[in-house]
Scaffold this motif. Structure first.
Motif, short mmCIF file in Angstrom:
data_model
loop_
_atom_site.label_atom_id
_atom_site.label_comp_id
_atom_site.label_asym_id
_atom_site.label_seq_id
_atom_site.Cartn_x
_atom_site.Cartn_y
_atom_site.Cartn_z
N PRO A 25 0.83 -1.21 0.00
CA PRO A 25 0.00 0.00 0.00
C PRO A 25 0.87 1.27 0.00
O PRO A 25 1.89 1.32 0.69
N THR A 33 1.21 5.27 0.81
CA THR A 33 0.62 6.38 1.57
C THR A 33 1.20 7.68 1.03
O THR A 33 2.42 7.80 0.86
N GLU A 52 -7.72 1.36 -2.63
CA GLU A 52 -6.44 1.96 -2.22
C GLU A 52 -5.38 1.69 -3.29
O GLU A 52 -5.48 0.72 -4.03
N LYS A 101 -4.97 -0.91 -8.20
CA LYS A 101 -5.94 -0.55 -7.18
C LYS A 101 -6.26 -1.76 -6.33
O LYS A 101 -6.54 -2.84 -6.86
#
Ligand code: AMP
Ligand code: GLY
Length: 420
Positions: A345, A347, A371, A366
């Motif tokens: 993931p 950020t 996310e 995705k």
């Protein structure tokens, strides 16, 4: 106008971002695009060229831009042109300037364009004889497309011979190594110079420098490119004039004379030795990440530039580039360039992007909840803009400080040659 971009990297994302900023762009499609390109347009999952061209007709796509060398070498432009579609990129015939290094070297020698001394052959005995004439390092290149891995800089005659033998036997790169180019090593600095052409006219864009090695300090393996900046101050007006008159113009003129007019963007990989430019290679598409820096600097309509080039009216295009400098730093996944990495993931801090800093996405998908996941390869490019190279570089690294994912790796010295 509706536009279609073929590809899935940060290069294609950057072109999409420039088109999207153009008030003349209506719908934007990516084939196949990536996990972030839907911020800009619609991803379509069509790979077949005929089917893509039919899609373009159906959706009233007036401009298609091809990002990478593979579809160009396979003739996507010919398929689109046969259906009277405007497409930015070279024909399959002209794409041989990239897809065959032997073809490129013979073209360049025939037209007296400065390049490194070489032979091209499929005969190992000939390789041996030529290697004996050279002093190391010796450059050994597989003829065909090898995703940037087909060039070996051998430090001894023995290593050069082994490299050539691995290529010719098919062990190293399969059919792409059926022929090899052996050439003298040129010791200088490199520039990436791009010329947009409609087959007759051409426009040279601001010169860039790429950083091919994986690690800070130009160490580690070659990659697709870990960072780029533009304009490169090493590219003086005098040098750019030499590149234009000795390399770009003769290439565009000779391609036309040989019945394969060059349309799209010609990427000249230049080595400058003692102030004199030599053509190391041609690519028939934008560099990645050089394109990201150039698109960040483009201050005029992207459609005006690409569409006029695609329809043979480049003389009507009036591109303007900002006085700013652009520095782009690629962030790659953990195992790049060796093997794939587990999805991680990403950020990004709120407000990370600004007028002077933006992100171009590449290896992202995705996740189940929408996310963004780093999914391998080069994941994204952090682009900084500034009044000078240093402030542009600082903007790029500030942006990187606001991005994180597991295993992210990047170089900390992008644009060092301009800051020494
Ligand atoms: P190419 O794909 O032909 O551009 O080669 C990849 C990289 O290998 C270039 O960007 C250069 O860094 C290096 N290279 C290729 N040919 C030569 C040469 N003749 N002399 C020195 N370096 C070279
Ligand atoms: N950045 C070099 C390339 O795209 O080949």
């Amino acid at each position: 106008m509706n536009a279609l971009i073929i590809g899935s990297g940060a290069r294609e994302y950057a072109i999409g971002r420039a088109l999207k900023a153009d008030k003349n762009c209506e719908r934007l499609y990516f084939a196949p695009g990536n996990g972030a390109s839907e911020k800009l347009g619609v991803n379509i999952a069509i790979a077949d060229f005929e089917a893509l061209a039919d899609f373009a007709i159906e959706r009233d796509v007036k401009l298609t831009i091809v990002g990478g060398e593979e579809p160009l070498a396979q003739g996507i432009v010919d398929v689109f042109r046969a259906k009277n579609l405007a497409v930015f990129g070279p024909s399959k015939a002209a794409a041989r300037l990239e897809s065959s290094k032997a073809f490129m070297k013979n073209f360049i020698a025939k037209h007296k364009i400065p390049t490194a001394k070489y032979i091209e052959t499929s005969d190992l005995n000939e390789v041996k004889r030529f290697i004996d004439e050279l002093s190391p390092p010796i450059v050994v290149k597989a003829d065909g497309l090898c995703a940037g891995k087909g060039v070996i800089i051998a430090q001894s005659a023995k290593e050069a011979l082994e490299a050539a033998s691995g290529m010719l036997s098919g062990d190293s790169f399969g059919n792409a190594g059926d022929r090899v180019v052996i050439e003298e090593f040129l010791d200088g600095f490199e520039l990436s110079v791009f010329a947009i052409s409609d087959g007759v006219n051409f426009i040279v864009l601001p010169a860039c420098q790429d950083h091919k090695r994986l690690l800070t300090g130009d160490l580690g393996p070659n990659t697709g490119g870990m960072g780029a900046y533009a304009p490169a101050p090493l590219a003086t007006n005098d040098l750019m004039e030499k590149i234009k008159t000795r390399i770009v113009k003769p290439t565009i003129d000779a391609a036309r004379a040989e019945g394969m007019p060059f349309t799209g963007v010609l990427f000249c990989g230049i080595m400058v030795v003692g102030g004199e430019p030599y053509a190391l290679e041609f690519n028939v598409r934008f560099g990645d990440p050089e394109c990201e820096a150039l698109m960040a600097l483009l201050d005029s309509s992207a459609i005006d530039l690409f569409y006029n080039a695609a329809i043979g009216k480049l003389s009507e295009a009036k591109p303007r580039f900002s006085d700013k400098k652009a520095v782009g730093v690629a962030i790659a996944s953990k195992n790049y360039p060796y093997k794939s990495s587990d999805p991680a993931p990403i950020t990004i801090a709120d407000g990370a992007e600004s007028e002077n800093a933006h992100i171009l996405y590449a290896g992202v998908t995705k996740g189940a909840n929408g996310e963004l996941l780093a999914s391998g390869g080069r994941v994204l490019v952090a682009m900084g803009l500034g009044d000078d190279i240093k402030s542009a570089r600082d903007a790029a690294y500030d942006l990187i400080g606001k991005i994180s994912f597991d295993g992210m790796q990047y170089r900390t010295d992008i644009a060092y040659q301009a800051l020494r």
